[in-house]
Design an enzyme around this catalytic site. Structure first.
Site, short mmCIF file in Angstrom:
data_model
loop_
_atom_site.label_atom_id
_atom_site.label_comp_id
_atom_site.label_asym_id
_atom_site.label_seq_id
_atom_site.Cartn_x
_atom_site.Cartn_y
_atom_site.Cartn_z
N GLU A 252 28.92 47.39 40.55
CA GLU A 252 30.12 46.55 40.65
C GLU A 252 31.13 47.38 41.40
O GLU A 252 31.72 48.31 40.85
CB GLU A 252 30.60 46.16 39.24
CG GLU A 252 31.54 44.96 39.26
CD GLU A 252 33.00 45.38 39.34
OE1 GLU A 252 33.55 45.35 40.48
OE2 GLU A 252 33.59 45.71 38.31
N CYS A 286 39.75 45.39 40.41
CA CYS A 286 38.91 45.06 41.55
C CYS A 286 39.00 43.57 41.88
O CYS A 286 38.72 43.16 43.00
CB CYS A 286 37.47 45.47 41.30
SG CYS A 286 36.79 44.84 39.75
#
Length: 477
Positions: A252, A286
């Site tokens: 990720e 993010c």
């Protein structure tokens, strides 16, 4: 408030508070004070954690799913009882506001509850082959010892999103948190110890230097899985390290989330939801809204409303629960954000509100920039701070082109009339898209990106599959 937190490695069921590696300081970014000295894990410590996990793997994999499920549920219950302590640790070492810390604590513990339920629903298959000559049995088994590497921005949620599915699947794990936020990780490991997770099943190490010692762990034949959340640059290096022993990798990675405000957007909905998308966790996410593409017909009013909202944000220590924006994780991170703003101004952008660093602590004002150019440094960089950078556009096709003009593809946001917004969402190169809302994260939803934003998915029923391998067994029909 709590004055002391556990600062220790956890290896083979034992807490190790010191060793040959020395210590590093854990700093409160709100005032620069040292709140703990955390032991540095040596090569011997890291390999001992791997060996302990390897020794525990067979027994943990054989543990009935219901037993694993109940342990995870017990961890959820304990974190629920101690949720304010959970949040306080994050405020102290990460700097985030109290509301952000409580939001993360409540989100993080949900992964233990969700995967407690998934542990008893691991799927398989049994069918007759088309030729009729055999029965095809497809079993799913734990992939094995798993190394979990987590970042500083969501020190709890990024850890539970990995710990919970790995443990539910029957994998022994070694958790390596970011050096800025090891206390949250130690607390969660302590919770797992308190609810009865067996010795060796969970380890905690903080190696320095990080890269070479992580590579040593990945090279150990017992390690079969890496789950990493962090920058794309580090993710690429880890994928190279995984290649040598063909370790399965879930990634990720970074994002550069675009926000497209369409001509038909309702600003009464768009502005508050866009604020959530931008300001959640102070922009250090993010999934944070990073590049705002606003149609020229709405640009002036959108900027006016956003500036009004951002200028009213209260900035200060998260220990004051009324503050809405806490510190960045370090002065270094604050200075990175300030440098991006300075660069944008030098390229022609205008600061509408904010744009200032604190004299003490790692604080940066909620900031709004207009006149930002697509492709400029601030537009092409993951800001990771409370800065809203607005680009005006005239044609929707141009907005979509600019939104997709990046190597990243984690998160995107679209605001507008639902039918048109859905059509735009389908054209965006992103693993996740929010339509007329500012937050998408949910333990029941598959989280992950496309392009250079990652590999695999976390959460949902897909999350546990990352820690399982399929085995085909052929039986005579």
């Amino acid at each position: 408030m709590t004055n002391t937190f556990r600062a220790a490695l956890y290896i083979d069921g034992e807490w190790r508070e010191g060793g040959d590696g020395g210590t590093f300081a854990v700093v409160d970014p709100a005032d620069g004070s040292t709140i703990a000295d955390f032991p540095i894990a040596t090569s011997a410590d890291c390999l001992a954690a791997v060996e302990a996990a390897a020794a525990a793997q067979e027994g943990w994999a054989a543990t009935p799913p219901r037993v694993r499920s109940e342990l995870l549920r017990a961890a959820y219950d304990l974190l629920t009882e101690e949720v304010e302590l959970f949040a306080e640790i994050m405020v102290r070492e990460n700097g985030k506001s109290w509301s952000d810390a409580m939001g993360e604590a409540n989100y993080a513990k949900e992964f233990f509850r969700w995967f407690a339920e998934e542990a008893v629903r691991i799927p398989g298959d049994y069918r007759l082959s088309p030729a009729g000559d055999k029965r095809i049995v497809v079993d799913r088994q734990p992939i094995g010892v798993s190394l979990l590497i987590t970042p500083w921005n969501f020190p709890a949620a990024m850890a539970t999103r990995k710990l919970a599915p790995a443990l539910a699947a029957g994998c022994a794990v070694i958790l390596k948190p970011a050096r800025e936020t090891p206390l949250t990780a130690a607390y969660m490991v302590e919770v797992l110890e308190r609810v009865g997770v067996p010795r060796g099943v969970v380890g905690l190490v903080t190696p320095v230097p990080t890269g070479p010692l992580v590579a040593e762990m990945l090279a150990h034949p017992a390690v079969r899985k890496l789950s990493f959340t962090g920058s794309t640059e580090v993710g690429r290096e880890l994928l190279h390290a995984c290649a040598d022993t063909v370790v399965s990798a879930s990634m990720e990675l970074g994002g550069n989330a675009p926000v497209i405000v369409l001509p038909g957007a309702d600003l009464d909905t768009t502005v508050p939801e866009a604020l959530l998308a931008k300001m959640r966790n102070g922009g250090s996410a993010c999934t944070a809204a990073n590049r705002f593409y606003v149609h020229s017909s709405l640009h002036e009013e959108f900027v006016r409303r956003m500036a009004e909202a951002l200028s009213s944000v209260s900035v200060g220590s998260g220990l004051d629960r009324l503050n809405q924006l806490g510190a960045l994780v370090s002065v270094r991170e604050r200075d990175k954000v300030a440098a991006l703003v300075d660069s944008a101004v030098s390229e022609g952008a205008t600061v509408v509100t904010g744009g200032h660093s604190s004299e003490t602590g790692a604080f940066y004002d909620a900031t709004l920039l207009t006149g930002v150019r697509h492709g400029s440094e601030i537009n092409a960089t993951e800001i990771f701070g409370p800065v809203t950078a607005v680009v005006a556009y005239d044609e929707v096709d141009d907005a979509i082109r600019m939104a997709n003009d990046t190597e990243f593809g984690l998160m995107a946001y679209v605001f507008g009339e639902e039918r048109e917004a859905m059509a735009v969402a389908r054209r965006l190169e992103s693993g996740m898209v929010a339509v007329n809302r500012g937050v998408v994260s949910d333990p029941a939803a598959p989280f992950g990106g496309v392009k250079q934003s990652g590999l695999g998915r976390e959460g949902a029923s897909e999350g546990i599959l990352e820690f399982l391998e399929e085995k085909y067994i052929a039986l005579t029909a």
